[in-house]
Design a protein around this motif. Structure first.
Motif, mmCIF file in Angstrom:
data_model
loop_
_atom_site.group_PDB
_atom_site.id
_atom_site.type_symbol
_atom_site.label_atom_id
_atom_site.label_comp_id
_atom_site.label_asym_id
_atom_site.label_seq_id
_atom_site.Cartn_x
_atom_site.Cartn_y
_atom_site.Cartn_z
ATOM 1 N N ILE A 29 0.822 -1.210 0.000
ATOM 2 C CA ILE A 29 0.000 0.000 0.000
ATOM 3 C C ILE A 29 0.861 1.268 0.000
ATOM 4 C CG2 ILE A 29 -1.832 1.232 1.208
ATOM 5 C CD1 ILE A 29 -2.599 -1.505 -0.027
ATOM 6 N N ILE A 30 1.886 1.301 0.849
ATOM 7 C CA ILE A 30 2.806 2.443 0.902
ATOM 8 C C ILE A 30 4.216 1.888 0.748
ATOM 9 C CG2 ILE A 30 3.650 4.384 2.267
ATOM 10 C CD1 ILE A 30 0.982 4.481 3.685
ATOM 11 N N SER A 31 4.774 2.033 -0.439
ATOM 12 C CA SER A 31 6.056 1.395 -0.750
ATOM 13 C C SER A 31 7.194 1.950 0.083
ATOM 14 C CB SER A 31 6.377 1.544 -2.240
ATOM 15 O OG SER A 31 6.426 2.924 -2.595
ATOM 16 N N GLN A 32 7.113 3.231 0.432
ATOM 17 C CA GLN A 32 8.119 3.845 1.284
ATOM 18 C C GLN A 32 7.470 5.015 2.022
ATOM 19 O OE1 GLN A 32 11.280 5.270 -1.187
ATOM 20 N NE2 GLN A 32 9.973 6.568 -2.432
ATOM 21 N N PRO A 33 7.929 5.309 3.220
ATOM 22 C CA PRO A 33 7.308 6.393 3.993
ATOM 23 C C PRO A 33 7.349 7.716 3.232
ATOM 24 C CG PRO A 33 8.779 5.083 5.372
ATOM 25 C CD PRO A 33 9.009 4.634 3.959
ATOM 26 N N ILE A 34 6.169 8.321 3.031
ATOM 27 C CA ILE A 34 6.105 9.597 2.319
ATOM 28 C C ILE A 34 5.756 10.737 3.270
ATOM 29 C CG2 ILE A 34 5.551 8.579 0.091
ATOM 30 C CD1 ILE A 34 2.627 9.081 0.636
ATOM 31 N N TYR A 35 5.433 10.401 4.493
ATOM 32 C CA TYR A 35 5.208 11.405 5.527
ATOM 33 C C TYR A 35 5.329 10.702 6.872
ATOM 34 C CZ TYR A 35 0.475 9.421 5.161
ATOM 35 O OH TYR A 35 -0.585 8.571 5.096
ATOM 36 N N GLU A 36 5.329 11.476 7.943
ATOM 37 C CA GLU A 36 5.505 10.913 9.275
ATOM 38 C C GLU A 36 4.207 10.994 10.065
ATOM 39 O OE1 GLU A 36 8.708 13.070 11.029
ATOM 40 O OE2 GLU A 36 10.262 12.094 9.799
ATOM 41 N N GLY A 37 4.220 10.352 11.220
ATOM 42 C CA GLY A 37 3.076 10.448 12.117
ATOM 43 C C GLY A 37 1.966 9.467 11.840
ATOM 44 N N TYR A 38 2.284 8.302 11.301
ATOM 45 C CA TYR A 38 1.254 7.292 11.072
ATOM 46 C C TYR A 38 1.821 5.901 11.365
ATOM 47 C CZ TYR A 38 3.523 5.728 6.765
ATOM 48 O OH TYR A 38 4.417 5.215 5.868
ATOM 49 N N THR A 39 0.926 4.954 11.573
ATOM 50 C CA THR A 39 1.291 3.541 11.696
ATOM 51 C C THR A 39 0.454 2.748 10.702
ATOM 52 O OG1 THR A 39 -0.354 3.153 13.451
ATOM 53 C CG2 THR A 39 1.888 3.742 14.142
ATOM 54 N N LEU A 40 1.033 1.702 10.170
ATOM 55 C CA LEU A 40 0.354 0.823 9.217
ATOM 56 C C LEU A 40 0.788 -0.596 9.552
ATOM 57 C CD1 LEU A 40 -1.530 0.837 6.736
ATOM 58 C CD2 LEU A 40 0.508 0.934 5.290
ATOM 59 N N ASP A 41 -0.098 -1.338 10.186
ATOM 60 C CA ASP A 41 0.263 -2.648 10.723
ATOM 61 C C ASP A 41 -0.689 -3.729 10.220
ATOM 62 O OD1 ASP A 41 2.357 -1.618 12.398
ATOM 63 O OD2 ASP A 41 0.784 -0.886 13.748
ATOM 64 N N GLU A 42 -0.125 -4.893 9.927
ATOM 65 C CA GLU A 42 -0.940 -6.043 9.557
ATOM 66 C C GLU A 42 -1.222 -6.887 10.796
ATOM 67 O OE1 GLU A 42 1.694 -7.438 6.617
ATOM 68 O OE2 GLU A 42 3.026 -8.477 8.006
ATOM 69 N N ASP B 51 -3.255 7.692 12.008
ATOM 70 C CA ASP B 51 -2.280 8.782 12.017
ATOM 71 C C ASP B 51 -2.606 9.805 13.106
ATOM 72 O OD1 ASP B 51 -4.217 10.587 11.044
ATOM 73 O OD2 ASP B 51 -3.626 10.272 8.962
ATOM 74 N N ILE B 52 -1.727 10.785 13.247
ATOM 75 C CA ILE B 52 -1.838 11.745 14.347
ATOM 76 C C ILE B 52 -2.998 12.718 14.139
ATOM 77 C CG2 ILE B 52 0.605 11.620 14.949
ATOM 78 C CD1 ILE B 52 1.100 14.126 13.313
ATOM 79 N N LYS B 53 -3.591 12.743 12.961
ATOM 80 C CA LYS B 53 -4.745 13.599 12.714
ATOM 81 C C LYS B 53 -6.068 12.904 13.042
ATOM 82 C CE LYS B 53 -2.477 16.332 9.104
ATOM 83 N NZ LYS B 53 -2.551 16.809 7.688
ATOM 84 N N GLY B 54 -5.968 11.649 13.469
ATOM 85 C CA GLY B 54 -7.169 10.919 13.855
ATOM 86 C C GLY B 54 -7.772 10.049 12.777
#
Length: 243
Positions: A44-57, A97-100
């Motif tokens: 889904i996200i090949s490389q981090p394009i911004y900070e402040g989020y988590t993406l976990d399986e 992410d940090i924005k909710g």
């Protein structure tokens, strides 16, 4: 790999063991399975394009059930068991992410599994086994998507695609594949024809294809591993001595 499985399923017991008594049983089994697919965040996200989020399986529980035939050779303490089964195997991919903003993708695939395992009985009743299997995906576009985007940003003027539109794109862009895997097992067969067992499967080939798309989803090596507990019941082929 396909040739190996076909040979295992079609091989004659007479050619494997030229002499000696054998016990042939057939039966049913069912149980629970916990499985997960690897490397989904990198699709889904090949490389981090911004900070402040988590993406976990996160793996999920499902069910499995099937049919088996077991050729057992007590004098050699071994058997060959062929199987045809169904399994429901899902994985969640959770974003926050940090924005909710939160969303969840559920890869809810179903498989028809075909394979065989060699079982060894170190003591009467108890066995350990291993063998090759193939899982045929019969729900290759079963991806669900839910988010709180409208709730969090609905009054901000920012536009977010409705969940149904995102889900449609995911179904078109990502396709569940057939895959090969190896199985390790251990269990106990009671004299009452009941049996219990535990299984671990290790994915050997990619189980998810990324189609051409304009959403930066990329192809990865996504393998499925699982753990299952099963209970079974078998019947004797008492009248098929020459089978």
């Amino acid at each position: 790999m396909k040739k190996i499985i076909i040979l295992l399923l079609l091989v004659s017991t007479k050619s494997l063991f030229a002499q000696g008594d054998r016990e042939i049983t057939y039966g049913l089994f069912a149980g629970g399975i916990y499985s997960s697919m690897s490397n989904l965040p990198n699709v889904i996200i090949s490389q981090p394009i911004y900070e402040g989020y988590t993406l976990d399986e996160k793996g999920k529980f499902g069910g499995t059930a099937g049919l088996m035939i077991n050729w057992k050779y007590p004098y050699a303490k071994v058997s060959i068991q062929t199987e045809l089964s169904y399994s429901g195997q899902s994985t969640d991919l959770n974003y926050e992410d940090i924005k909710g903003l939160k969303y969840k993708m559920t890869f809810g695939y179903s498989y028809i599994n075909l394979g065989a395992q060699f079982k060894y009985y170190p003591v009467e009743g108890f066995y350990i086994g291993a063998g090759p299997y193939v899982g045929f995906n019969i729900a290759s576009d079963n991806i669900k998507y839910t988010s709180n985007a409208q709730e969090v940003f609905g009054g901000s003027g920012a536009y977010f695609e409705p969940d149904a539109n995102v889900q449609k794109v995911l179904k078109e862009s990502l396709t569940g594949k057939n895959y090969f895997y190896g199985m390790l097992s251990a269990g106990y067969e009671f004299s009452s024809n009941l049996s219990i067992g535990a299984r671990y499967t290790l994915g050997l080939t990619d189980a998810l294809a990324t189609e051409e798309n304009g959403h930066k989803y990329i192809e990865n090596n996504n393998k499925i591993n699982s753990i299952s507990l099963i209970i079974g019941y078998s019947f004797d082929f008492d009248d098929l001595a020459n089978f």
